[in-house]
Design a protein around this motif. Structure first.
Motif: not given
Ligand SMILES: C[S@@+](CC[C@H](N)C(=O)[O-])C[C@H]1O[C@@H](n2cnc3c(N)ncnc32)[C@H](O)[C@@H]1O
Length: 247
Positions: A33-40, A103-105, A129-136
């Protein structure tokens, strides 16, 4: 009253209870999911990480891993399993991280351990707040309108010359914003049986409500609760996997 012996006095038995869970499959699903929807990026934080089984796999996939949990005995086991990871005892509704994550799971329906809509709302803001822009933000959840109080899971096994029985089920009264995870744990050694009954207070809500809470912060996708394939949620199912992308 909430009683959670499983995460404190009995934390040493948590992994036994979960021995049938395919943690690698679950972690790999979120990696995809992170590969598909997230940042790198490669920084992952697992909320309510427990004994760290998912983080072990994320580290093995090449992530830099952190975990938070409210119960230190669970974190002590996690630290042994994942010496490379950073663990802190925190309430997930009030996260305090040094750096932002990619990524936060949050697995095994633990998002419901936010015990009210108000704390769940705080948790969502905290994660944002804890995620970078584009984070998942990825987690699974259960819709309160589908809970069957009669359905449960039972697991029996022998370990260290003791027989164990673990039984769990959801309980929802049909009204309000609280549900419970009810657990019965039995250990029999040399004919003597000890019995613990846990009642874990959890927030109850519908998926429509959960989506509404997430949407001010995230682009939201609701997926089928199937770790083998990435597919949209079908409205009838009572559990689902949420993928939230930070705006
Ligand atoms: C069902 S276990 C899940 C553990 C792990 N994620 C797994 O999949 O095996 C739930 C975890 O949530 C933790 N927990 C409960 N309330 C919490 C809170 N408010 N903040 C952080 N962790 C919490 C418990 O201590 C426990 O380790």
């Amino acid at each position: 009253m909430s009683v959670t012996a499983l995460y404190t006095d009995l934390s040493g038995y948590y992994d036994l209870m979960c021995a049938d869970i395919d943690y690698r499959e679950q972690s790999n699903y979120v990696r995809r999911l992170h590969e598909l929807f997230g940042n790198q990026g490669k920084n992952v934080l697992d909320l309510a990480c427990g004994t760290g089984p998912h983080l072990r796999h994320f580290i093995d996939f090449g992530y830099t891993a952190s975990g938070v949990d409210i119960n230190q005995p669970m974190l002590d086991i996690a630290q042994l399993r994942c010496p490379e990871a950073q663990f802190t005892q925190q309430d997930m509704s009030d996260l305090n991280m040094d750096a932002q994550m990619d990524l936060i799971s949050c697995f095994l329906y633990s998002i419901h351990y936010n015990q009210s809509i108000a704390t769940l709302t705080d948790c969502i803001a905290s994660v944002h707040r804890a995620l970078k822009p584009g984070g998942l933000f990825c987690f699974n959840a259960v819709d309160k309108s589908t809970i069957d109080n009669r359905a449960g899971i039972k697991r029996q096994l022998t370990h260290d010359q003791s027989n164990f029985s673990f039984q769990s089920n959801w309980y929802y009264s049909g009204e309000g914003e609280q549900q419970q995870l009810q657990l019965s744990i039995e250990r029999t050694t040399n004919g003597i049986t000890e019995h613990w009954r846990d009642q874990h207070a959890m927030v109850a809500l519908t998926f429509a409500h959960l989506q509404q809470l997430l949407e001010p912060y995230f682009e939201v996708h609701i997926l089928a609760h199937d770790y083998e394939r990435i597919a949209p949620w079908e409205n009838a199912a009572g559990n689902a996997f949420f993928v939230a992308i930070k705006h």
